[in-house]
Design a protein around this motif. Structure first.
Motif, PDB file in Angstrom:
ATOM      1  N   LYS A   1       0.833  -1.218   0.000  1.00 35.26           N
ATOM      2  CA  LYS A   1       0.000   0.000   0.000  1.00 35.26           C
ATOM      3  C   LYS A   1       0.861   1.260   0.000  1.00 35.26           C
ATOM      4  O   LYS A   1       0.524   2.250  -0.649  1.00 35.26           O
ATOM      5  CB  LYS A   1      -0.954  -0.005   1.207  1.00 35.26           C
ATOM      6  CG  LYS A   1      -2.159  -0.913   0.993  1.00 35.26           C
ATOM      7  CD  LYS A   1      -3.138  -0.791   2.134  1.00 35.26           C
ATOM      8  CE  LYS A   1      -4.350  -1.690   1.946  1.00 35.26           C
ATOM      9  NZ  LYS A   1      -5.345  -1.134   1.005  1.00 35.26           N
ATOM     10  N   ILE A   2       1.950   1.226   0.733  1.00 35.83           N
ATOM     11  CA  ILE A   2       2.842   2.402   0.766  1.00 35.83           C
ATOM     12  C   ILE A   2       3.414   2.647  -0.636  1.00 35.83           C
ATOM     13  O   ILE A   2       3.437   3.775  -1.133  1.00 35.83           O
ATOM     14  CB  ILE A   2       3.981   2.208   1.803  1.00 35.83           C
ATOM     15  CG1 ILE A   2       3.408   2.223   3.226  1.00 35.83           C
ATOM     16  CG2 ILE A   2       5.053   3.282   1.644  1.00 35.83           C
ATOM     17  CD1 ILE A   2       4.400   1.861   4.328  1.00 35.83           C
ATOM     18  N   ARG A   3       3.828   1.561  -1.288  1.00 36.64           N
ATOM     19  CA  ARG A   3       4.406   1.715  -2.627  1.00 36.64           C
ATOM     20  C   ARG A   3       3.356   2.201  -3.634  1.00 36.64           C
ATOM     21  O   ARG A   3       3.648   3.038  -4.484  1.00 36.64           O
ATOM     22  CB  ARG A   3       5.049   0.401  -3.077  1.00 36.64           C
ATOM     23  CG  ARG A   3       6.329   0.152  -2.289  1.00 36.64           C
ATOM     24  CD  ARG A   3       7.068  -1.076  -2.755  1.00 36.64           C
ATOM     25  NE  ARG A   3       8.453  -1.037  -2.293  1.00 36.64           N
ATOM     26  CZ  ARG A   3       9.320  -2.021  -2.460  1.00 36.64           C
ATOM     27  NH1 ARG A   3       8.964  -3.125  -3.079  1.00 36.64           N
ATOM     28  NH2 ARG A   3      10.557  -1.906  -2.030  1.00 36.64           N
ATOM     29  N   THR A   4       2.138   1.693  -3.520  1.00 38.61           N
ATOM     30  CA  THR A   4       1.070   2.132  -4.433  1.00 38.61           C
ATOM     31  C   THR A   4       0.741   3.613  -4.186  1.00 38.61           C
ATOM     32  O   THR A   4       0.612   4.401  -5.131  1.00 38.61           O
ATOM     33  CB  THR A   4      -0.202   1.270  -4.221  1.00 38.61           C
ATOM     34  OG1 THR A   4       0.181  -0.085  -4.345  1.00 38.61           O
ATOM     35  CG2 THR A   4      -1.292   1.603  -5.207  1.00 38.61           C
ATOM     36  N   PHE A   5       0.652   3.988  -2.908  1.00 37.02           N
ATOM     37  CA  PHE A   5       0.362   5.389  -2.557  1.00 37.02           C
ATOM     38  C   PHE A   5       1.439   6.307  -3.150  1.00 37.02           C
ATOM     39  O   PHE A   5       1.143   7.359  -3.722  1.00 37.02           O
ATOM     40  CB  PHE A   5       0.313   5.516  -1.026  1.00 37.02           C
ATOM     41  CG  PHE A   5       0.189   6.913  -0.511  1.00 37.02           C
ATOM     42  CD1 PHE A   5      -0.997   7.629  -0.654  1.00 37.02           C
ATOM     43  CD2 PHE A   5       1.263   7.530   0.134  1.00 37.02           C
ATOM     44  CE1 PHE A   5      -1.110   8.933  -0.166  1.00 37.02           C
ATOM     45  CE2 PHE A   5       1.157   8.830   0.628  1.00 37.02           C
ATOM     46  CZ  PHE A   5      -0.031   9.525   0.472  1.00 37.02           C
TER      47      PHE A   5
ATOM     48  N   GLN B   1       3.393   5.737  -5.711  1.00 33.73           N
ATOM     49  CA  GLN B   1       3.319   5.744  -7.170  1.00 33.73           C
ATOM     50  C   GLN B   1       2.143   6.602  -7.665  1.00 33.73           C
ATOM     51  O   GLN B   1       2.289   7.394  -8.592  1.00 33.73           O
ATOM     52  CB  GLN B   1       3.118   4.311  -7.636  1.00 33.73           C
ATOM     53  CG  GLN B   1       3.676   4.047  -8.988  1.00 33.73           C
ATOM     54  CD  GLN B   1       3.494   2.569  -9.319  1.00 33.73           C
ATOM     55  OE1 GLN B   1       2.757   1.832  -8.644  1.00 33.73           O
ATOM     56  NE2 GLN B   1       4.148   2.132 -10.360  1.00 33.73           N
ATOM     57  N   GLN B   2       0.999   6.452  -6.989  1.00 33.57           N
ATOM     58  CA  GLN B   2      -0.205   7.142  -7.474  1.00 33.57           C
ATOM     59  C   GLN B   2      -0.235   8.622  -7.127  1.00 33.57           C
ATOM     60  O   GLN B   2      -0.833   9.412  -7.840  1.00 33.57           O
ATOM     61  CB  GLN B   2      -1.454   6.443  -6.922  1.00 33.57           C
ATOM     62  CG  GLN B   2      -1.652   5.082  -7.570  1.00 33.57           C
ATOM     63  CD  GLN B   2      -2.853   4.330  -7.019  1.00 33.57           C
ATOM     64  OE1 GLN B   2      -3.413   4.701  -5.977  1.00 33.57           O
ATOM     65  NE2 GLN B   2      -3.242   3.269  -7.699  1.00 33.57           N
ATOM     66  N   THR B   3       0.384   9.005  -6.009  1.00 35.16           N
ATOM     67  CA  THR B   3       0.260  10.408  -5.578  1.00 35.16           C
ATOM     68  C   THR B   3       1.563  11.180  -5.687  1.00 35.16           C
ATOM     69  O   THR B   3       1.589  12.385  -5.468  1.00 35.16           O
ATOM     70  CB  THR B   3      -0.181  10.483  -4.095  1.00 35.16           C
ATOM     71  OG1 THR B   3       0.871   9.914  -3.297  1.00 35.16           O
ATOM     72  CG2 THR B   3      -1.476   9.732  -3.843  1.00 35.16           C
ATOM     73  N   ASP B   4       2.646  10.479  -5.984  1.00 37.75           N
ATOM     74  CA  ASP B   4       3.965  11.122  -6.058  1.00 37.75           C
ATOM     75  C   ASP B   4       4.411  11.729  -4.718  1.00 37.75           C
ATOM     76  O   ASP B   4       5.272  12.587  -4.687  1.00 37.75           O
ATOM     77  CB  ASP B   4       3.942  12.232  -7.126  1.00 37.75           C
ATOM     78  CG  ASP B   4       4.920  11.907  -8.229  1.00 37.75           C
ATOM     79  OD1 ASP B   4       5.661  10.913  -8.078  1.00 37.75           O
ATOM     80  OD2 ASP B   4       4.955  12.655  -9.221  1.00 37.75           O
ATOM     81  N   THR B   5       3.797  11.283  -3.649  1.00 39.90           N
ATOM     82  CA  THR B   5       4.208  11.769  -2.323  1.00 39.90           C
ATOM     83  C   THR B   5       5.478  11.022  -1.921  1.00 39.90           C
ATOM     84  O   THR B   5       5.527   9.796  -2.025  1.00 39.90           O
ATOM     85  CB  THR B   5       3.100  11.474  -1.270  1.00 39.90           C
ATOM     86  OG1 THR B   5       1.849  11.879  -1.806  1.00 39.90           O
ATOM     87  CG2 THR B   5       3.361  12.203   0.036  1.00 39.90           C
TER      88      THR B   5
ATOM     89  N   GLN C   1      -5.053   6.881   7.971  1.00 34.52           N
ATOM     90  CA  GLN C   1      -6.421   6.688   8.498  1.00 34.52           C
ATOM     91  C   GLN C   1      -7.281   5.856   7.558  1.00 34.52           C
ATOM     92  O   GLN C   1      -7.972   4.935   7.991  1.00 34.52           O
ATOM     93  CB  GLN C   1      -7.125   8.042   8.740  1.00 34.52           C
ATOM     94  CG  GLN C   1      -6.562   8.863   9.897  1.00 34.52           C
ATOM     95  CD  GLN C   1      -6.452   8.097  11.206  1.00 34.52           C
ATOM     96  OE1 GLN C   1      -7.135   7.105  11.436  1.00 34.52           O
ATOM     97  NE2 GLN C   1      -5.541   8.523  12.082  1.00 34.52           N
ATOM     98  N   THR C   2      -7.219   6.183   6.270  1.00 37.97           N
ATOM     99  CA  THR C   2      -8.147   5.498   5.365  1.00 37.97           C
ATOM    100  C   THR C   2      -7.646   4.110   4.944  1.00 37.97           C
ATOM    101  O   THR C   2      -8.430   3.181   4.826  1.00 37.97           O
ATOM    102  CB  THR C   2      -8.424   6.329   4.089  1.00 37.97           C
ATOM    103  OG1 THR C   2      -7.167   6.672   3.522  1.00 37.97           O
ATOM    104  CG2 THR C   2      -9.203   7.586   4.379  1.00 37.97           C
ATOM    105  N   GLU C   3      -6.341   3.964   4.750  1.00 39.77           N
ATOM    106  CA  GLU C   3      -5.835   2.718   4.151  1.00 39.77           C
ATOM    107  C   GLU C   3      -5.177   1.756   5.141  1.00 39.77           C
ATOM    108  O   GLU C   3      -5.134   0.555   4.903  1.00 39.77           O
ATOM    109  CB  GLU C   3      -4.783   3.046   3.077  1.00 39.77           C
ATOM    110  CG  GLU C   3      -5.310   3.884   1.933  1.00 39.77           C
ATOM    111  CD  GLU C   3      -5.713   3.017   0.761  1.00 39.77           C
ATOM    112  OE1 GLU C   3      -5.410   1.816   0.756  1.00 39.77           O
ATOM    113  OE2 GLU C   3      -6.333   3.573  -0.157  1.00 39.77           O
TER     114      GLU C   3
END
Ligand code: DP6
Length: 345
Positions: free
Chosen positions: A281-285, A287-291, A320-322
């Motif tokens: 999930k951290i890696r997807t986040f 990749q998707q948000t560029d954070t 919180q959400t994920e």
């Protein structure tokens, strides 16, 4: 007879390694250099009262009660007496408490031995009536802390610390940690650590027996070379502000640590299913948000989510959400790079 009593009290933070110490030589010396930062909130507060005595005793209380950790502390003091003969003539009362919950799954041996070593260094100076500058004081405390737990030697400093001889930074040594004070990109001063609690249960393997697994490890030589190379690369990335490379190295170190444990004989698997889902999930986040976020992991299943203070709002929302649904009692600790030890008395 004149009574000789002294007391010292210190607060010392825990630290989290970005380049991992894994594997040691006799004398609690590391097989490779490691690099860490001190946390701010995860701390141990310890007071040590000493009194001259013809029948010296050692008492250890954790949060006001006897604790199994007392045995390790007693052995530690007996070991130190060889190097610090004055200790042989004193009784010790050690009282310790953590500022984080027991169940937080945070290694407390680094902050515990850090705080104890700071008190003992302080008392050593008082009893022997010597004064030293801050650098010598910290190095002495760091060496003393190392004798208790290797990683504790890095907790003596604020911000980033290096332990272990490396050609990369002048002044590094296997005997104690030193602060990393070279000019780095300001972003790294705002490093945050959300400690995500996956499982607070007792570890299946103690750090000490984990380190032992490296002695005969088939990848040992390559691991030492890799740690040295990773240290070089991470320090360069921090100087130039290359956040992408920084997280690549940090994650590589965390996963290498666990890969080394899994490929040891006997094999040790400490990650849980939730740990792996969180990593994904951290890696997807990212990749998707560029954070700019990444993770590191100690010898356990909990995940340290690393990010920068300017991204706090997005990262909190993400947790919180994920992520909270994957955590034990939805628990996580909101920590950050810290200001180092504090003298309380
Ligand atoms: C995985 O310092 O706990 O956290 O020296 O035997 O007390 P001992 O081990 P310890 O090992 C810590 C290992 C690690 C990585 C690190 O902190 O560098």
């Amino acid at each position: 007879m004149v009574e000789e009593r002294y007391r010292a009290k210190w607060s010392c933070p825990s630290n989290i390694a970005l380049v991992k110490y894994w594997g040691k030589r006799p004398g609690q010396l590391p097989i490779n250099p490691s690099f860490s930062f001190s946390l701010q909130k995860s701390r141990t507060e310890t007071s040590v009262s000493i009194q001259k005595s013809s029948k010296p005793e050692i008492s250890f209380l954790f949060e006001g009660k006897e604790s199994p950790f007392g045995e390790r502390v007693r052995k530690y003091l007996e070991l130190l007496k060889l190097d610090y003969p004055w200790m042989q003539n004193y009784s010790f009362l050690i009282e310790s408490e953590n500022t984080f919950p027991h169940s937080a799954g945070i290694a407390s041996s680094a902050s515990s031995f850090g705080a104890l070593a700071l008190c003992l260094t302080d008392l050593s100076m008082k009893v022997q009536e010597v004064t030293v500058d801050e650098k010598v004081f910290s190095e002495t405390a760091s060496r003393m802390a190392r004798a208790g737990s290797g990683s504790a030697c890095r907790s003596i400093y604020s911000g980033f610390a290096l332990w272990g001889k490396s050609g990369q930074v002048e002044g590094t040594t296997d005997r104690n940690a030193i602060p990393f004070r070279e000019k780095i990109h300001p972003q790294f001063q705002g490093l945050m650590d959300a400690v995500l609690l996956v499982d607070s249960g007792k570890k299946q393997v103690s750090s000490s027996s984990g380190h032992e697994l490296m002695n005969q490890h088939p990848f040992k030589e390559n691991r030492v070379a890799q740690a040295n190379q990773n240290l070089k690369t991470i320090l360069e990335s921090m100087k130039s502000g290359d956040v992408k490379t920084f997280f690549e190295i940090v994650e590589n170190e965390a996963l290498t640590l666990h890969a080394l444990m899994m490929s040891s004989s006997p094999s040790v698997v400490l990650l849980k299913a939730e740990s792996l889902i969180i990593i994904e999930k951290i890696r997807t986040f990212r990749q998707q948000t560029d954070t700019p976020v990444g993770f590191t992991i100690d010898a356990g299943p909990n995940i340290h989510l690393l990010y920068f203070k300017e991204n706090r709002t997005q990262v909190r929302d993400f947790i919180q959400t994920e992520l909270t649904g994957l955590l034990e009692n939805e628990q996580w600790m909101d920590d950050r790079i810290g200001e180092g030890p504090e003298k309380l008395e």
